[in-house]
Design an enzyme around this catalytic site. Structure first.
Site, mmCIF file in Angstrom:
data_model
loop_
_atom_site.group_PDB
_atom_site.id
_atom_site.type_symbol
_atom_site.label_atom_id
_atom_site.label_comp_id
_atom_site.label_asym_id
_atom_site.label_seq_id
_atom_site.Cartn_x
_atom_site.Cartn_y
_atom_site.Cartn_z
ATOM 1 N N ARG A 139 -10.110 3.639 0.639
ATOM 2 C CA ARG A 139 -10.655 2.911 1.662
ATOM 3 C C ARG A 139 -10.863 3.651 2.345
ATOM 4 N NH1 ARG A 139 -7.476 -2.441 3.200
ATOM 5 N NH2 ARG A 139 -5.594 -1.216 3.794
ATOM 6 N N ARG A 188 -6.788 4.794 6.952
ATOM 7 C CA ARG A 188 -5.453 3.941 7.392
ATOM 8 C C ARG A 188 -4.149 4.687 7.620
ATOM 9 N NH1 ARG A 188 -5.323 -2.176 6.738
ATOM 10 N NH2 ARG A 188 -2.973 -1.827 6.512
HETATM 11 P P1 AMP Z 1 -2.265 -5.413 6.912
HETATM 12 O O1 AMP Z 1 -3.698 -4.205 7.465
HETATM 13 O O2 AMP Z 1 -2.246 -6.964 6.603
HETATM 14 O O3 AMP Z 1 -2.039 -4.472 5.909
HETATM 15 O O4 AMP Z 1 -1.350 -5.092 7.991
HETATM 16 C C1 AMP Z 1 -0.547 -3.732 8.319
HETATM 17 C C2 AMP Z 1 1.142 -3.495 8.880
HETATM 18 O O5 AMP Z 1 0.633 -3.816 9.947
HETATM 19 C C3 AMP Z 1 1.121 -4.078 7.684
HETATM 20 O O6 AMP Z 1 2.244 -3.174 7.149
HETATM 21 C C4 AMP Z 1 2.964 -4.386 8.454
HETATM 22 O O7 AMP Z 1 3.438 -2.768 9.268
HETATM 23 C C5 AMP Z 1 2.855 -5.221 9.915
HETATM 24 N N1 AMP Z 1 2.618 -6.311 9.742
HETATM 25 C C6 AMP Z 1 1.124 -7.200 9.659
HETATM 26 N N2 AMP Z 1 1.788 -8.698 9.415
HETATM 27 C C7 AMP Z 1 3.341 -8.085 10.014
HETATM 28 C C8 AMP Z 1 3.372 -9.402 9.632
HETATM 29 N N3 AMP Z 1 2.994 -11.029 9.703
HETATM 30 N N4 AMP Z 1 5.106 -9.616 9.641
HETATM 31 C C9 AMP Z 1 5.511 -7.957 9.181
HETATM 32 N N5 AMP Z 1 4.397 -7.185 9.800
HETATM 33 C C10 AMP Z 1 3.444 -7.054 9.615
#
Ligand code: AMP
Length: 218
Positions: free
Chosen positions: A126, A159
């Site tokens: 990615r 990322r």
């Molecule tokens: P994502 O883009 O959904 O993979 O989220 C990236 C990162 O953001 C995650 O690994 C968490 O560190 C944080 N994060 C996103 N959504 C949440 C959530 N609902 N609760 C806690 N941390 C979150």
């Protein structure tokens, strides 16, 4: 209609949520995207979230719940898609309490079922644009110009939390904290499981059909 999408990191939640939002006019609320934008602008929220996000940990519930509650409040038409939230049972309970106060509830929980092996493969290839947030994949969705974002021309990077060790941690956290949501929403009879190991267009088609039939039944 209030929809949420659950899936292991790399399951395609963001891509599918973006496509569904464009097709059905949902507001797309991605907690991960919000945290990354706040981190880029070095806002107080971004600074608070950074150490958790960069290490693959979940941001503490009170921070996430407060942020989501305030964003939800701002959405005029109650037609939105939550991507990446809730991430554990506590957040799911907090969400239903916030929604209950507004006299609404989650209508549909979409579960993108993807094997860990496939997720690891996707995350390893990615690419991400730090400027506009667009996502590419060297194998399945390469940018037109190598290393450059198709949308804004900025350089593409991996990322910070897509490195191999952090991915393993995120998968473990997913299994422990997030997967129980599948049983939770299944018990609430609003869960639909979709085979996410298929090509993105096939997955989009299945998701769209579910939403269409739900809209038709209203
Ligand atoms: P994502 O883009 O959904 O993979 O989220 C990236 C990162 O953001 C995650 O690994 C968490 O560190 C944080 N994060 C996103 N959504 C949440 C959530 N609902 N609760 C806690 N941390 C979150």
């Amino acid at each position: 209609m209030i929809v949420l999408i659950i899936g292991v990191p790399g399951s395609g939640k963001g891509t599918q949520a973006g496509a569904l939002s464009a097709q059905f006019g949902f507001t797309h609320l991605s907690t991960g995207d919000i945290f990354r934008a706040e981190m880029s602008s070095q806002s107080p929220l971004g600074r608070k979230a950074a150490e958790f996000v960069n290490n693959g940990h979940l941001v503490p519930d009170p921070v996430v719940v407060e942020m989501v509650a305030s964003r939800i409040q701002d959405i005029q038409e109650k037609r939105y898609l939550l991507d990446g939230f809730p991430r554990n049972l506590e957040q799911a309970e907090a969400l239903s309490a916030v929604l209950a106060k507004q006299g609404v509830a989650v209508d549909l929980a979409l579960f993108l079922s993807v094997s860990h092996a496939e997720a690891v493969k996707r995350l390893g290839s990615r690419l991400w644009c730090g400027a506009c947030g667009s996502v590419f994949n060297i194998r399945s969705l390469p940018p037109q110009l190598a290393g450059k974002c198709d949308k804004c021309g900025s350089g593409l990077i991996q990322r910070g939390d897509d490195g191999a060790a952090t991915v393993q941690k995120r998968l473990l956290i997913y299994e422990e904290m997030t997967r129980p949501l599948v049983a939770y929403y299944r018990a609430g009879q609003i869960l639909h499981e979709i085979d996410g190991d298929r090509p993105p267009e096939a997955v989009s088609g299945s998701l769209a059909a579910i939403i269409q039939s739900l809209l038709a039944a209203r």
